[in-house]
Design an enzyme around this catalytic site. Sequence first.
Site, mmCIF file in Angstrom:
data_model
loop_
_atom_site.group_PDB
_atom_site.id
_atom_site.type_symbol
_atom_site.label_atom_id
_atom_site.label_comp_id
_atom_site.label_asym_id
_atom_site.label_seq_id
_atom_site.Cartn_x
_atom_site.Cartn_y
_atom_site.Cartn_z
ATOM 1 N N GLU A 174 -0.550 -9.396 4.843
ATOM 2 C CA GLU A 174 0.484 -9.804 3.898
ATOM 3 C C GLU A 174 1.543 -10.706 4.517
ATOM 4 O O GLU A 174 2.007 -11.658 3.871
ATOM 5 C CB GLU A 174 1.159 -8.564 3.285
ATOM 6 C CG GLU A 174 0.338 -7.850 2.225
ATOM 7 C CD GLU A 174 -0.791 -7.007 2.805
ATOM 8 O OE1 GLU A 174 -1.648 -6.531 2.033
ATOM 9 O OE2 GLU A 174 -0.808 -6.821 4.039
ATOM 10 N N HIS A 243 0.991 4.238 -2.971
ATOM 11 C CA HIS A 243 0.594 3.319 -4.034
ATOM 12 C C HIS A 243 1.401 3.535 -5.310
ATOM 13 O O HIS A 243 1.023 3.037 -6.372
ATOM 14 C CB HIS A 243 -0.901 3.465 -4.345
ATOM 15 C CG HIS A 243 -1.785 2.930 -3.262
ATOM 16 N ND1 HIS A 243 -3.149 3.042 -3.307
ATOM 17 C CD2 HIS A 243 -1.493 2.288 -2.115
ATOM 18 C CE1 HIS A 243 -3.674 2.490 -2.229
ATOM 19 N NE2 HIS A 243 -2.671 2.020 -1.488
#
Length: 438
Positions: A174, A243
Amino acid sequence: HKYLFIFTEEINFTAILTSPSISPLRHSPWGKKMAARIHGGAGAGAATALSTFNPKKLVAPSRTNLPAARSSKRCIVAAAGSDASKSLRVGHSQKLIANAAVATKAETSATTGTGHELLLFEALQEGLEEEMDRDPHVCVMGEDVGHYGGSYKVTKGLADKFGDLRVLDTPICENAFTGMGIGAAMTGLRPVIEGMNMGFLLLAFNQISNNCGMLHYTSGGQFTIPVVIRGPGGVGRQLGAEHSQRLESYFQSIPGIQMVACSTPYNAKGLMKAAIRSENPVILFEHVLLYNLKEKIPDEEYICNLEEAEMVRPGEHITILTYSRMRYHVMQAAKTLVNKGYDPEVIDIRSLKPFDLYTIGNSVKKTHRVLIVEECMRTGGIGASLTAAINENFHDYLDAPVMCLSSQDVPTPYAGTLEEWTVVQPAQIVTAVEQLCQ
């Protein structure tokens, strides 16, 4: 190192093929192939044409900074010639970059006139595809955004239509592809960076904070960063703590960044298009449980204002401010409240930074009571910042203290029953309204 260099610059092949240090590359079979794809001509002829390429064409045109009026509370910037180009009330004094993204025509109801039904993820995809058709500088990058179509299919079909140069699959890194997207934006491209999950973008926090938000200022206005960072977040269906994060509060303190949260297919498409056209870096928050919402949206093109809240339900007794998934918990509670004789006014704030204090203030002056409902954490969340803004600007209009219902300050449990307890439920909203209206 050579492979990494070619990969990281792949989003701008023209710059590679014209670089003096690797000028022989443009005469290689690979260079001729890439030149043909870029210019649509024969390999050799197109490669020769690259020698006359002017890199200044990729530099974004200069923008005009708008002076911030001391007495204003909010500033909406519109395209030149638009009726929407006017100053409204806002609490911050910094200058804003002129933004051609905000509504160039009034938002129309998605349920009137002709239209077509789309799920929310399809609306995001349609808005992204339309902008890629309109502007060849728009590109997409992220994990599995290419031929797989993204984890939630927001980029489905785009790689087949636009090719691998504009829909770039990246490694699981990322910080690397976020930094690459910011660099691409500095050269004149308009990248849309997808985080497979908003929690993963914490790995790119340095790039988002130190580069994305600050480079326009630290470069003395020489660079604009027209980048969109988007992805799913929020509490899902037993996705576990890592998550199920709500990161709005993490990013709200970064100067130079705008934040918006979509909640319907209509505003998802409108905010996506507006964010791509903006000259400011924009973080678009999507909720993992809202992707399958269906709504009829207009056939004609429209754009939502990046800095404007949405009046969901007019009312007289209390102002309820919310956004994203909690909009639906609030509307569920509103049905019960109406049956009990209350008339709540529901506002989807949509713009998480800056707040639309014009719309919010008019509502507070009318109802004199405020309830904030969010899925963000209670400590340092969006609700905390919004409470402070309301108390600073509209304290004299309040007949009761501002109340904020937020998620508990705990990691989201995996067990479904425990997960439900960590976020605000409609029954809690009903109880809070009854307490405020006593």
